[in-house]
Design a protein around this motif. Sequence first.
Motif, mmCIF file in Angstrom:
data_model
loop_
_atom_site.group_PDB
_atom_site.id
_atom_site.type_symbol
_atom_site.label_atom_id
_atom_site.label_comp_id
_atom_site.label_asym_id
_atom_site.label_seq_id
_atom_site.Cartn_x
_atom_site.Cartn_y
_atom_site.Cartn_z
ATOM 1 N N HIS A 40 26.136 17.391 28.859
ATOM 2 C CA HIS A 40 27.086 16.596 29.608
ATOM 3 C C HIS A 40 27.161 15.413 28.678
ATOM 4 O O HIS A 40 26.866 15.592 27.426
ATOM 5 N N ARG A 41 28.020 14.406 29.006
ATOM 6 C CA ARG A 41 28.248 13.405 28.185
ATOM 7 C C ARG A 41 28.066 12.155 28.839
ATOM 8 O O ARG A 41 28.505 11.828 29.985
ATOM 9 N N LEU A 42 27.666 11.335 28.152
ATOM 10 C CA LEU A 42 27.940 9.603 27.985
ATOM 11 C C LEU A 42 28.703 9.181 26.978
ATOM 12 O O LEU A 42 28.737 9.529 25.934
ATOM 13 N N ASP A 43 29.604 7.971 27.526
ATOM 14 C CA ASP A 43 30.366 7.570 26.385
ATOM 15 C C ASP A 43 29.510 6.681 25.568
ATOM 16 O O ASP A 43 28.483 6.400 26.024
ATOM 17 N N ALA A 44 30.166 6.159 24.492
ATOM 18 C CA ALA A 44 29.416 5.392 23.496
ATOM 19 C C ALA A 44 28.975 4.045 24.104
ATOM 20 O O ALA A 44 27.769 3.675 23.485
ATOM 21 N N PRO B 94 41.436 10.759 46.101
ATOM 22 C CA PRO B 94 40.291 10.342 45.571
ATOM 23 C C PRO B 94 39.612 11.585 44.557
ATOM 24 O O PRO B 94 39.684 12.917 44.940
ATOM 25 N N ASN B 95 39.372 11.255 43.191
ATOM 26 C CA ASN B 95 38.805 12.260 42.428
ATOM 27 C C ASN B 95 37.546 11.647 41.881
ATOM 28 O O ASN B 95 36.840 12.327 40.984
ATOM 29 N N ALA B 96 36.957 10.472 42.530
ATOM 30 C CA ALA B 96 35.655 9.880 41.704
ATOM 31 C C ALA B 96 35.135 9.188 43.118
ATOM 32 O O ALA B 96 35.538 8.295 43.686
ATOM 33 N N ARG B 97 33.848 9.528 43.319
ATOM 34 C CA ARG B 97 32.850 9.225 44.223
ATOM 35 C C ARG B 97 31.434 8.891 43.751
ATOM 36 O O ARG B 97 31.283 9.348 42.807
ATOM 37 N N THR B 98 31.220 7.613 44.114
ATOM 38 C CA THR B 98 30.227 6.665 43.545
ATOM 39 C C THR B 98 29.596 5.978 44.621
ATOM 40 O O THR B 98 30.039 5.381 45.546
ATOM 41 N N HIS B 99 28.047 6.368 44.676
ATOM 42 C CA HIS B 99 27.197 5.347 45.548
ATOM 43 C C HIS B 99 26.615 4.420 44.870
ATOM 44 O O HIS B 99 26.044 4.456 43.805
ATOM 45 N N ILE B 100 26.840 3.195 45.463
ATOM 46 C CA ILE B 100 26.389 1.929 44.892
ATOM 47 C C ILE B 100 25.679 0.932 45.762
ATOM 48 O O ILE B 100 25.980 0.828 46.875
ATOM 49 N N ASP C 53 21.753 -16.646 37.685
ATOM 50 C CA ASP C 53 23.004 -16.939 36.835
ATOM 51 C C ASP C 53 24.065 -16.177 37.353
ATOM 52 O O ASP C 53 25.002 -15.899 36.486
ATOM 53 N N GLY C 54 24.299 -15.826 38.552
ATOM 54 C CA GLY C 54 25.389 -15.251 39.039
ATOM 55 C C GLY C 54 25.449 -13.893 38.790
ATOM 56 O O GLY C 54 26.447 -13.196 38.939
ATOM 57 N N LEU C 55 24.411 -13.154 38.178
ATOM 58 C CA LEU C 55 24.232 -11.674 38.074
ATOM 59 C C LEU C 55 23.473 -11.142 38.749
ATOM 60 O O LEU C 55 22.457 -11.566 39.357
ATOM 61 N N ALA C 56 23.543 -9.712 39.038
ATOM 62 C CA ALA C 56 22.503 -8.723 39.714
ATOM 63 C C ALA C 56 22.675 -7.468 39.055
ATOM 64 O O ALA C 56 23.331 -7.042 37.939
ATOM 65 N N LEU C 57 21.461 -6.898 39.248
ATOM 66 C CA LEU C 57 21.279 -5.592 38.933
ATOM 67 C C LEU C 57 21.835 -4.296 39.902
ATOM 68 O O LEU C 57 21.379 -4.795 41.097
ATOM 69 N N TYR C 58 22.668 -3.468 39.638
ATOM 70 C CA TYR C 58 23.155 -2.655 40.375
ATOM 71 C C TYR C 58 22.571 -1.229 40.126
ATOM 72 O O TYR C 58 22.354 -0.699 38.994
ATOM 73 N N GLU C 59 22.230 -0.332 41.163
ATOM 74 C CA GLU C 59 22.043 0.924 41.019
ATOM 75 C C GLU C 59 23.464 1.799 41.397
ATOM 76 O O GLU C 59 23.911 1.464 42.696
ATOM 77 N N LEU C 60 23.634 2.758 40.293
ATOM 78 C CA LEU C 60 24.858 3.649 40.789
ATOM 79 C C LEU C 60 24.536 4.949 40.692
ATOM 80 O O LEU C 60 23.708 5.726 39.757
ATOM 81 N N ARG C 61 25.161 5.901 41.497
ATOM 82 C CA ARG C 61 24.819 7.241 41.481
ATOM 83 C C ARG C 61 25.955 7.938 41.571
ATOM 84 O O ARG C 61 26.576 8.226 42.614
ATOM 85 N N PRO C 62 26.729 8.386 40.602
ATOM 86 C CA PRO C 62 28.030 9.010 40.416
ATOM 87 C C PRO C 62 27.785 10.426 41.220
ATOM 88 O O PRO C 62 26.761 11.414 40.710
ATOM 89 N N ILE C 63 28.780 10.962 42.133
ATOM 90 C CA ILE C 63 28.848 12.255 42.565
ATOM 91 C C ILE C 63 29.780 13.111 41.761
ATOM 92 O O ILE C 63 29.278 14.408 41.259
ATOM 93 N N SER C 64 30.797 12.448 41.338
ATOM 94 C CA SER C 64 31.873 13.141 40.526
ATOM 95 C C SER C 64 31.410 12.748 38.956
ATOM 96 O O SER C 64 30.447 11.922 38.923
ATOM 97 N N GLY C 65 32.166 13.033 37.884
ATOM 98 C CA GLY C 65 31.770 12.725 36.565
ATOM 99 C C GLY C 65 33.301 12.325 35.918
ATOM 100 O O GLY C 65 33.511 13.028 34.613
ATOM 101 N N ARG C 66 34.149 11.658 36.609
ATOM 102 C CA ARG C 66 35.350 11.191 35.731
ATOM 103 C C ARG C 66 34.809 10.279 34.577
ATOM 104 O O ARG C 66 34.100 9.437 34.412
ATOM 105 N N LEU C 67 35.909 10.159 33.674
ATOM 106 C CA LEU C 67 35.928 9.270 32.269
ATOM 107 C C LEU C 67 35.840 7.928 32.954
ATOM 108 O O LEU C 67 36.788 7.596 33.754
#
Length: 317
Positions: free
Chosen positions: A146-150, A220-226, A234-248
């Motif tokens: 599979h792939r991860l982008d750079a 829709p062609n991209a589903r993500t659980h967040i 400082d206005g930032l947060a850590l998010y957990e993401l679970r992609p169901i599909s695998g779009r670019l």
Amino acid sequence: MSRRRPRSQRRSEYQRAVRPAFRHGINATPVTLPEADFGTLGEWAEDRFGAEGARAFDRGDVFYDFSVPANAADPYRPGQRVWLFRPVPDEPAEPIILDVVHRGPRFMVVDKPHGIATIPRGMYVAKSVTIAARRQFSNDDVVAAHRLDAETAGLVLLTGEPRWRGAYQDMFAKRAVTKVYVAVAPVIDLGGGEDGWLTVDLRLEREPGALAVSVVDGEPNARTHIRLARELGDGLALYELRPISGRLHQLRATMNHLGAPIVGDPLYPTVLSLEETAARDLPTQLLATELAFTDPVDGSHVHVRTRRRLALAPDIP
């Protein structure tokens, strides 16, 4: 009477025999000579690639099928196939050493750093997981399932033998793998359910020549659980993401669409130049942290966690 080998196996063996052996993990590029009025192969190479093309014959970088060396003075024959070893544009000063976080009998999982691609393409050749792994493990059969982008760091599953490629690549294609990512982005109210998870369904498309993908109308062609895992200050947060599909760029484009572009992203919300990208304080704060699946060969359960950390969230559990 001996049993005839499968056609796919015979075809694979033939293709291996036809192409030149890999060099430092990199394969030659096949080119079918077009209809043209060149007298010699060298004239064609210089016309197409400039002076570098002419020098390729002196370096021994041009072959016919079955590894027969080609010479600049050879007659030009339209329709004939030649194989070219192109110059490597990104050869690192020091070898890239990948951290192996899981090793099985048929595959391994490595922790990809930011700034290298998964497969060789375009400006990323030597600076790719595939080439680095082939060199590190002295195995030209290594490929990524599979792939991860750079811009994304984290877990990449690799196979080392051609006979196992299909089973593990199909596992990802059939969405039979649980993939977990974390990202640092601005704090927003996701408005999720009682468990904090929000499901986002989008249609993502990339225009020809564009670097970034866009959210467009349509099925829709991209589903993500967040979910928002925790605030970091400082206005930032850590998010957990679970992609169901695998779009670019699915996670990056989805977070940007929600109004929380990932910190350090050079494409979302604004496309940065190469100079601006290189001058960033931090790489894109996106990390593939977990892979879980049932092994398609032996049925065992596999659950792998990253050892990498994000600069803005060094205490990821």
